[in-house]
Design a protein around this motif. Structure first.
Motif, PDB file in Angstrom:
ATOM      1  N   GLY A  85      -4.120   4.017   0.193  1.00 28.72           N
ATOM      2  CA  GLY A  85      -3.684   4.601   1.470  1.00 28.72           C
ATOM      3  C   GLY A  85      -2.892   3.649   2.356  1.00 28.72           C
ATOM      4  N   ASN A  86      -2.583   2.453   1.841  1.00 25.99           N
ATOM      5  CA  ASN A  86      -1.849   1.472   2.648  1.00 25.99           C
ATOM      6  C   ASN A  86      -0.463   1.983   3.041  1.00 25.99           C
ATOM      7  N   GLY A  87       0.214   2.611   2.082  1.00 26.95           N
ATOM      8  CA  GLY A  87       1.586   3.072   2.326  1.00 26.95           C
ATOM      9  C   GLY A  87       1.610   4.149   3.399  1.00 26.95           C
ATOM     10  N   ARG A  88       0.690   5.116   3.314  1.00 30.64           N
ATOM     11  CA  ARG A  88       0.645   6.198   4.303  1.00 30.64           C
ATOM     12  C   ARG A  88       0.269   5.661   5.682  1.00 30.64           C
ATOM     13  N   TRP A  89      -0.600   4.690   5.717  1.00 32.13           N
ATOM     14  CA  TRP A  89      -1.001   4.078   6.999  1.00 32.13           C
ATOM     15  C   TRP A  89       0.237   3.477   7.682  1.00 32.13           C
ATOM     16  N   ALA A  90       1.060   2.768   6.880  1.00 29.49           N
ATOM     17  CA  ALA A  90       2.272   2.143   7.437  1.00 29.49           C
ATOM     18  C   ALA A  90       3.259   3.219   7.882  1.00 29.49           C
ATOM     19  N   LYS A  91       3.419   4.241   7.051  1.00 35.74           N
ATOM     20  CA  LYS A  91       4.382   5.294   7.363  1.00 35.74           C
ATOM     21  C   LYS A  91       4.046   5.985   8.687  1.00 35.74           C
ATOM     22  N   GLN A  92       2.761   6.248   8.887  1.00 33.56           N
ATOM     23  CA  GLN A  92       2.327   6.879  10.142  1.00 33.56           C
ATOM     24  C   GLN A  92       2.742   6.072  11.361  1.00 33.56           C
ATOM     25  N   ARG A  93       2.894   4.759  11.158  1.00 31.89           N
ATOM     26  CA  ARG A  93       3.233   3.888  12.284  1.00 31.89           C
ATOM     27  C   ARG A  93       4.696   3.481  12.285  1.00 31.89           C
TER      28      ARG A  93
ATOM     29  N   ARG B  94       6.094  -0.441   4.126  1.00 32.84           N
ATOM     30  CA  ARG B  94       4.873  -0.332   3.311  1.00 32.84           C
ATOM     31  C   ARG B  94       4.119  -1.664   3.229  1.00 32.84           C
ATOM     32  N   THR B  95       4.871  -2.765   3.215  1.00 31.82           N
ATOM     33  CA  THR B  95       4.212  -4.077   3.103  1.00 31.82           C
ATOM     34  C   THR B  95       3.272  -4.326   4.286  1.00 31.82           C
ATOM     35  N   ALA B  96       3.624  -3.807   5.465  1.00 28.87           N
ATOM     36  CA  ALA B  96       2.731  -3.964   6.624  1.00 28.87           C
ATOM     37  C   ALA B  96       1.414  -3.243   6.348  1.00 28.87           C
ATOM     38  N   GLY B  97       1.473  -2.134   5.625  1.00 26.03           N
ATOM     39  CA  GLY B  97       0.256  -1.422   5.236  1.00 26.03           C
ATOM     40  C   GLY B  97      -0.585  -2.268   4.293  1.00 26.03           C
ATOM     41  N   HIS B  98       0.082  -2.964   3.372  1.00 27.16           N
ATOM     42  CA  HIS B  98      -0.673  -3.812   2.435  1.00 27.16           C
ATOM     43  C   HIS B  98      -1.315  -4.986   3.174  1.00 27.16           C
TER      44      HIS B  98
ATOM     45  N   LEU C 218      -7.762   6.197   5.521  1.00 25.58           N
ATOM     46  CA  LEU C 218      -6.820   5.346   4.800  1.00 25.58           C
ATOM     47  C   LEU C 218      -7.412   3.937   4.714  1.00 25.58           C
ATOM     48  N   TRP C 219      -7.175   3.259   3.608  1.00 21.60           N
ATOM     49  CA  TRP C 219      -7.840   1.976   3.381  1.00 21.60           C
ATOM     50  C   TRP C 219      -7.703   0.983   4.550  1.00 21.60           C
TER      51      TRP C 219
END
Ligand code: IPE
Ligand code: IPE
Ligand code: MG
Length: 239
Positions: free
Chosen positions: A21-29, A33-37, A213-214
Motif C-alpha cells: 500500500g506504499n504507492g497508494r499512500w503516496a498517490k493520495q498525497r 511512490r518512493t516517498a510511500g516506500h 495502507l502499510w
C-alpha cells in the motif's frame, strides 16, 4: 469493549506481514511512490519495535517480490536505496534494538553492496529478542523451485534417494529452514491475495486482511490483527 480472555493470550510466536500500500499512500498525497516506500520503512521500524514489546519471536516481512522487478527503474532504485540505508542503520543499532536478521529470497540479483550488507547482518549470530526474516527478491514459487533443485542435486550426489523426500525434509531446503511456520499472516492495503508470499509455510496460517495502507499501519493495527487471530478456531483439518 473489554477484551475476552482469549484476546489477552500470548501473541503468536511468528507473524508475517505483506507490507503493501506504499504507492497508494503516496498517490493520495500527491507524492512520488518512493516517498510511500520511505514512509513504509518507518512503519516497519514501529512494528518491529512493537513485536519486540509484545514478545513475538519471529517477524517475516515481504519487502520486495520476484515480480516487483516489473516496476520502473526509478522506483526499484529508490526501494534499494532505502533498504541499504535501513540495513546500515540496523547493523549499527542491533544491540540496542535487540533484533537480528535473516534474508529469504534470491539475493544474487541484488547489488554487491546490498548483498554484503545482508551477509553482514546475517553473520551477526547473537540471539536477540526478535528475528526479522526479510523477504527480498522473494517468491514462494521460486523458493520451492530452488528447494527442488537443491534436493535433486543431493540425489545426484548420492546423499538422498527420491523416495526419502517427506514434507519435513523438503522444508529443510526452503529459505525458512529452521523457522516455525507463521501462525498469523497480515495483509494491509485491502488486497485479498497472497501475491506469492510464503506459499508452503502458510498452509495453516490464519490470514487477516486489513483496510489500512502499510505506511499508516500502527501498533494498534497489529494488536487488532492479533485479537482477530485469537478469536479464530484453528482446526488443522481435525473435526
Ligand atoms: C508495497 O507497496 C511495497 C512493495 C511492493 C515494494 P506497493 O508499492 O505495492 O504499494 P501499492 O500497492 O502500489 O499501493
Ligand atoms: C506484494 O505486493 C509484494 C510486497 C509487498 C513486497 P505487490 O503490490 O507486489 O502485489 P500485487 O501486485 O498487488 O499482487
Ligand atoms: Mg502493492
Amino acid at each position: 469493549m473489554a477484551l475476552s480472555e482469549k484476546e489477552t493470550l500470548a501473541p503468536p510466536r511468528h507473524i508475517a506481514i505483506i507490507m503493501d500500500g506504499n504507492g497508494r499512500w503516496a498517490k493520495q498525497r500527491g507524492l512520488p511512490r518512493t516517498a510511500g516506500h520511505a514512509a513504509g520503512a518507518e512503519a516497519f521500524r514501529r512494528i518491529a519495535n512493537h513485536c519486540r514489546a509484545l514478545g513475538v519471536k519471529y517477524l517475516t516481512v515481504y519487502a520486495f517480490s520476484t515480480e516487483n522487478w516489473k516496476r520502473s527503474q526509478d522506483e526499484i532504485s529508490g526501494i534499494m536505496r532505502l533498504l541499504r540505508r535501513y540495513l546500515e542503520e540496523a547493523l549499527r543499532d542491533m544491540e540496542k534494538n535487540r533484533v537480528c536478521f535473516r534474508f529469504f529470497g534470491d539475493l544474487s540479483r541484488l547489488s554487491p553492496e546490498l548483498q554484503k550488507l545482508c551477509r553482514d547482518a546475517e553473520s551477526r549470530s547473537e540471539e536477540y529478542d526478535v528475528q526479522v526474516n526479510f523477504c527480498l527478491n522473494y517468491g514462494g514459487r521460486d523458493e520451492i523451485v530452488q528447494a527442488a533443485r537443491r534436493f535433486a542435486l543431493d540425489v545426484q550426489a548420492g546423499k538422498h534417494r527420491p523416495e526419502e523426500l517427506t514434507e519435513a525434509m523438503l522444508s529443510t531446503y526452503l529459505y525458512s529452514r529452521d523457522v516455525p511456520d507463521p501462525e498469523l499472516i497480515i495483509r494491509p492495503s485491502g488486497e485479498m491475495r497472497t501475491s506469492n508470499f510464503l506459499l508452503w509455510q502458510s498452509a495453516y496460517s490464519e490470514y487477516v486482511f486489513m483496510n489500512v495502507l502499510w505506511p499508516d499501519f500502527a501498533p494498534q493495527h497489529l494488536d487488532e490483527a492479533i485479537a482477530q487471530y485469537h478469536r479464530r478456531n484453528r482446526r488443522f483439518g481435525g473435526a
